[in-house]
Design an enzyme around this catalytic site. Structure first.
Site, PDB file in Angstrom:
ATOM      1  N   THR A   1      -0.461   1.237   6.905  1.00 13.06           N
ATOM      2  CA  THR A   1      -0.325   0.088   6.020  1.00 13.06           C
ATOM      3  C   THR A   1      -0.157  -1.159   6.873  1.00 13.06           C
ATOM      4  O   THR A   1       0.574  -1.143   7.858  1.00 13.06           O
ATOM      5  CB  THR A   1       0.874   0.227   5.058  1.00 13.06           C
ATOM      6  OG1 THR A   1       1.039  -1.014   4.357  1.00 13.06           O
ATOM      7  CG2 THR A   1       2.170   0.573   5.774  1.00 13.06           C
ATOM      8  N   GLY A   2      -0.856  -2.199   6.512  1.00 13.66           N
ATOM      9  CA  GLY A   2      -0.737  -3.420   7.303  1.00 13.66           C
ATOM     10  C   GLY A   2      -1.946  -4.309   7.125  1.00 13.66           C
ATOM     11  O   GLY A   2      -2.694  -4.179   6.143  1.00 13.66           O
TER      12      GLY A   2
ATOM     13  N   GLY B   1      -5.226  -5.043   7.237  1.00 13.54           N
ATOM     14  CA  GLY B   1      -6.335  -4.093   7.316  1.00 13.54           C
ATOM     15  C   GLY B   1      -7.426  -4.451   8.310  1.00 13.54           C
ATOM     16  O   GLY B   1      -7.979  -3.568   8.975  1.00 13.54           O
TER      17      GLY B   1
ATOM     18  N   THR C   1       0.835  -1.204   0.000  1.00 13.35           N
ATOM     19  CA  THR C   1       0.000   0.000   0.000  1.00 13.35           C
ATOM     20  C   THR C   1       0.869   1.253   0.000  1.00 13.35           C
ATOM     21  O   THR C   1       1.973   1.229   0.514  1.00 13.35           O
ATOM     22  CB  THR C   1      -0.854  -0.056   1.282  1.00 13.35           C
ATOM     23  OG1 THR C   1      -1.781  -1.126   1.137  1.00 13.35           O
ATOM     24  CG2 THR C   1      -1.589   1.229   1.572  1.00 13.35           C
TER      25      THR C   1
ATOM     26  N   VAL D   1     -12.955  -5.208   1.554  1.00 13.81           N
ATOM     27  CA  VAL D   1     -12.389  -3.862   1.631  1.00 13.81           C
ATOM     28  C   VAL D   1     -11.600  -3.780   2.932  1.00 13.81           C
ATOM     29  O   VAL D   1     -12.086  -4.206   3.983  1.00 13.81           O
ATOM     30  CB  VAL D   1     -13.493  -2.790   1.609  1.00 13.81           C
ATOM     31  CG1 VAL D   1     -12.897  -1.400   1.779  1.00 13.81           C
ATOM     32  CG2 VAL D   1     -14.293  -2.867   0.310  1.00 13.81           C
TER      33      VAL D   1
END
Ligand code: ASP
Length: 359
Positions: free
Chosen positions: A276-277, A279, A224, A253
């Site tokens: 980022t990671g 989610g 990301t 999502v």
């Protein structure tokens, strides 16, 4: 095992942050920008010198695009968008061209942007034809009465807003396709047909096909991209863009377009965050908003970032954050072995880093 890994990586994150603090400029910068290109298992042994250089070059290009905006007095929103669009166009990163594939063999793109000055925000999920998802998020924020649009409707809105539309095959890269094939094979799932319009297998002229920039085999699914900025008028902004997770299904999502999870900015809180990671964990911990709640009550951006990463780690999440505060001092924190990242300010030359222990 996870606890041991977290302990080790948290330590390296602390080393990185204290080195950053020592290098902090004496005077507050007029403007400041920080970016990331994803966090995950990114180790020196896993990147060839050419791959390492290619990632650093991509990060530097994004910093250059964003800092050019800020240096000429442009807004933090414009800088965040400019930096992210460069990363979306770079096939190395999991956003725009270079995004990971769903289990059905599609690229479904998510993005969000937030203006810290007035708390306006825009987000999109599941785009398949809009070249720059971050631009679509910005259009949602500025040209619609809504905050989040999804799927074909979001692409239609972006087209109506005049944003460039592309064939879905534009986003195809061989490395991500091979990543999907590997993930599906490992989990015994069927492999979909190669997307219509994709380059032929082995076509070395295709974006990202060159062996020198192919992913290391142990690279995590992350990648990301995001940016946070403070402009010369004191406005904070944050943006994030992603292809999500390899082999995602059912319209999944992640945290990126969820305002307050992967993306948040508030001048009142003195904080802009891009995450980022993993989610699902970042959503449950409401990572970005939580960091801003911490700065609002007096924590520095670095302390807030590290505390939040510790919290998301404690429920099983891994990844990283970049945070910008009103003084223009960026914070980075991660509980992974690496995060592609960089920073630049009006009084500090651009620097980029990959591994958690890098200064
Ligand atoms: N956070 C993203 C997601 O869950 C993935 C990433 O950061 O690489 O969609």
């Amino acid at each position: 095992m996870r606890a041991a890994l977290f302990g080790l990586t948290a330590l390296t994150a602390l080393c990185f942050s204290s080195a950053q603090a020592q290098e902090a400029p004496q005077e507050a910068p007029r403007w400041s920008l920080a970016i990331h290109g994803g966090a995950g298992v990114i180790e020196r042994a896993g990147l060839t010198p050419e791959q390492d250089a290619a990632y650093r070059d991509g990060l530097s290009q994004a910093l250059a695009a964003g800092s050019a905006v800020l240096e000429r007095g442009g807004s933090s929103l414009d800088a965040v968008q400019a930096a992210i669009q460069v990363l979306e166009d770079n096939p190395l990163f999991n956003a725009g061209r270079g995004a990971v594939f769903t289990a059905a063999g599609r690229n479904e793109l998510d993005a969000a942007v937030m203006n810290g000055a007035d708390l306006t925000a825009g987000a999109v999920a599941g785009l398949t034809t809009t070249r720059h998802p971050i631009a679509a998020a910005r259009a949602v924020m500025e040209q619609s009465p809504h905050v989040m649009l999804i799927g074909p409707g979001a692409d239609a809105f972006a087209a109506q807003a005049g944003l460039e539309q592309v064939d879905p095959a534009f986003f195809f890269t061989e490395r991500r396709w091979q990543g999907l094939v590997k993930a599906l094979t490992e989990t015994g799932q069927p492999i979909p047909d190669r997307p219509a319009g994709a380059p032929a297998p082995g076509d070395q002229s295709a974006p990202g096909a060159q062996a020198s920039v192919a992913p290391p085999l142990n690279e995590r699914k992350f990648g990301t991209v995001g940016a946070v900025a403070l402009d010369s008028q004191g406005r904070l902004a944050a943006g994030t863009s992603t292809g999500g997770m390899t082999a995602k299904r059912w319209g999944r999502v992640g945290d990126v377009p969820v305002i307050g999870a992967g993306t948040y900015a508030s001048n009142a809180d003195g904080c802009a965050v891009s995450a980022t990671g993993s989610g699902e964990y970042f959503i449950r911990a409401t990572v970005a908003r939580d960091i801003c709640a911490r700065t609002r009550t007096g924590a520095t951006v670095q302390v807030a970032a590290e505390a939040e990463i510790a919290d998301v780690g404690s429920i099983g999440g891994d990844g990283g954050v970049i945070v910008m505060g009103l003084t223009g001092e960026p914070a980075f924190a991660m509980n992974t072995s690496g995060m592609y990242r960089g920073a630049v300010a009006s009084n500090r030359a651009a620097t980029v880093a990959i591994y958690a222990d890098e200064k």
